[in-house]
Design an enzyme around this catalytic site. Structure first.
Site, PDB file in Angstrom:
ATOM      1  N   GLY A 156      -6.009  -2.817   8.014  1.00  0.00           N
ATOM      2  CA  GLY A 156      -6.860  -1.829   8.187  1.00  0.00           C
ATOM      3  C   GLY A 156      -7.877  -1.914   9.131  1.00  0.00           C
ATOM      4  CB  THR A 164      -0.820   0.075   1.195  1.00  0.00           C
ATOM      5  OG1 THR A 164      -1.901  -0.903   0.933  1.00  0.00           O
ATOM      6  CG2 THR A 164      -1.360   1.090   1.765  1.00  0.00           C
ATOM      7  CB  THR A 192       1.064   0.715   5.348  1.00  0.00           C
ATOM      8  OG1 THR A 192       1.076  -0.502   4.550  1.00  0.00           O
ATOM      9  CG2 THR A 192       2.206   0.802   6.019  1.00  0.00           C
ATOM     10  N   GLY A 193      -0.939  -1.547   6.850  1.00  0.00           N
ATOM     11  CA  GLY A 193      -1.033  -2.474   7.738  1.00  0.00           C
ATOM     12  C   GLY A 193      -2.574  -2.976   7.590  1.00  0.00           C
ATOM     13  NE  ARG A 198     -10.542  -4.698   4.511  1.00  0.00           N
ATOM     14  CZ  ARG A 198      -9.414  -4.095   4.550  1.00  0.00           C
ATOM     15  NH1 ARG A 198      -8.965  -3.370   3.492  1.00  0.00           N
ATOM     16  NH2 ARG A 198      -8.601  -3.913   5.476  1.00  0.00           N
ATOM     17  CB  VAL A 199     -14.232   0.299   3.126  1.00  0.00           C
ATOM     18  CG1 VAL A 199     -13.232   1.572   3.421  1.00  0.00           C
ATOM     19  CG2 VAL A 199     -15.114   0.247   2.006  1.00  0.00           C
ATOM     20  N   GLY A 200     -11.009  -0.624   4.261  1.00  0.00           N
ATOM     21  CA  GLY A 200     -10.212  -0.555   5.312  1.00  0.00           C
ATOM     22  C   GLY A 200      -9.910   0.890   5.953  1.00  0.00           C
ATOM     23  CG  ASP A 201      -5.998   1.766   7.241  1.00  0.00           C
ATOM     24  OD1 ASP A 201      -6.041   0.611   6.578  1.00  0.00           O
ATOM     25  OD2 ASP A 201      -4.949   2.233   7.212  1.00  0.00           O
TER      26      ASP A 201
HETATM   27  N1  ASP Z   1      -4.127  -0.650   5.349  1.00  0.00           N
HETATM   28  C1  ASP Z   1      -4.527  -1.226   4.125  1.00  0.00           C
HETATM   29  C2  ASP Z   1      -6.027  -1.803   4.121  1.00  0.00           C
HETATM   30  O1  ASP Z   1      -6.286  -2.558   5.182  1.00  0.00           O
HETATM   31  C3  ASP Z   1      -3.605  -2.373   3.522  1.00  0.00           C
HETATM   32  C4  ASP Z   1      -2.168  -1.990   3.562  1.00  0.00           C
HETATM   33  O2  ASP Z   1      -1.713  -1.044   4.196  1.00  0.00           O
HETATM   34  O3  ASP Z   1      -1.410  -3.030   2.809  1.00  0.00           O
HETATM   35  O4  ASP Z   1      -6.724  -1.593   3.374  1.00  0.00           O
END
Ligand code: ASP
Length: 315
Positions: free
Chosen positions: A231, A177, A228-229, A205-208
């Site tokens: 979400g 990301t 990043t990581g 699905r929606v993340g952070d």
């Molecule tokens: N944070 C992103 C999500 O969860 C994914 C990522 O950072 O690799 O959508």
């Protein structure tokens, strides 16, 4: 105070594939910072974070824009956001399928509408009105990876699914990301992020990434952050807001980033998050509880520094 642009290209695992791609990834991270610095020279911190992330969306090396990973149905769904520190303005898009330049679309939500977040069809209508370029479909290497992962998933050999996020590992090898933070000569701060999300996520699905305070945050006088990581972990931790608030308590950017990540690790475990952070003074922090985080930083007239592994110092 020194103007600065910092980017990340995701946090994740150390893999053979990452080793093979290392040279190329470092070149792309460097180019992204250079794009950001060029935009900073002729514009402001917001231009810098949008151009740096647009570059990474376009180049196809990262999990954003053209290089986005696929959901369980084999489709791309992208999320992106920008935040502007002078007035806390914020714009984001989520579950965008047809247009790769989602960070520019997020900026348009912020600047051209009265809203902060558009999803799916509505976001794509705005992209059409702006004349943004359509995606040609997922990259062949992503389709190949999808087939491999999906069959492992169906055989029960791989999953990110877990009710207990402490046990859930951050898949995707490199994370990939992207995000950026910047401080300009007028003291304005901005942050951005863009992602295809996580492999084999449920459609919708929606993340952070498109959530203020979670995937991005920027506030003049305080700081700007991009995360990043996982979400689901980052959103519940309000990671970027927490990191900026720690700056307000007097920590350096590096100490604030480390403390924000330490709190995430304590609650949710390792392999969950990474963060880039710039303070109102222009000092930069990078922290992650994963094996690697792709990251780079540069200031006008200075050299651009790039790192992937933990032992490579930057700030
Ligand atoms: N944070 C992103 C999500 O969860 C994914 C990522 O950072 O690799 O959508």
């Amino acid at each position: 105070m020194r103007p600065v642009v910092a980017v990340h290209g995701g946090a994740g695992r150390l893999s053979m594939r990452l080793k093979e791609r290392e040279g190329r990834l470092k070149r792309e991270l460097r180019s992204a910072v250079e794009e950001g610095l060029r935009a900073l020279a002729s514009g402001n911190a917001l231009d810098a974070v949008v151009e740096a992330v647009s570059y990474m969306e376009e180049c196809g090396e990262f999990n954003a824009g053209r290089g986005s990973v696929l959901n369980l149905a084999g489709e791309v769904e992208m999320d992106a956001a920008v935040m502007w520190g002078p007035d806390l303005s914020f714009g984001a898009v989520a579950a965008v399928r047809r247009f790769w330049n989602t960070v520019r679309l997020a900026r348009a939500v912020m600047e051209e509408t009265d809203h902060i977040l558009l999803v799916g069809w509505g976001a794509e209508k705005l992209a059409e009105a702006l004349g943004l370029e359509e995606m040609e479909g997922p990259l062949p290497r992503r389709v190949e990876e999808y087939r491999r992962l999906r069959s492992k998933f169906l055989r029960g050999e791989w999953s990110y699914w877990s009710r207990n996020l402490k046990l859930a590992s951050l898949y995707a090898g490199e994370g990939d990301t992207v995000g950026a933070v910047a401080l300009d000569k007028d003291g304005n701060l901005a942050a951005s992020a863009s992602t295809g999300g996580i492999w084999l996520k449920l459609p919708g699905r929606v993340g952070d990434t498109p959530l203020p305070g979670a995937g991005v945050y920027a506030e003049n006088g305080l700081g700007a952050a991009s995360a990043t990581g996982r979400g689901e972990v980052i959103a519940r931790s309000l990671l970027c807001k927490v990191a900026c608030d720690l700056l307000g308590g007097g920590l350096t950017a590096q100490r604030a980033a480390e403390e924000a990540i330490r709190r995430v690790t304590e609650r949710f475990g390792e392999n969950t998050a990474g963060l880039i952070l710039v303070s109102a003074r222009g000092d930069v922090g990078f922290a992650f509880n994963t094996q690697v985080m792709l990251r780079a930083l540069g200031s006008p007239g200075g050299e651009v520094r790039v790192a992937i592994y933990r032992e490579e110092g930057l700030a």
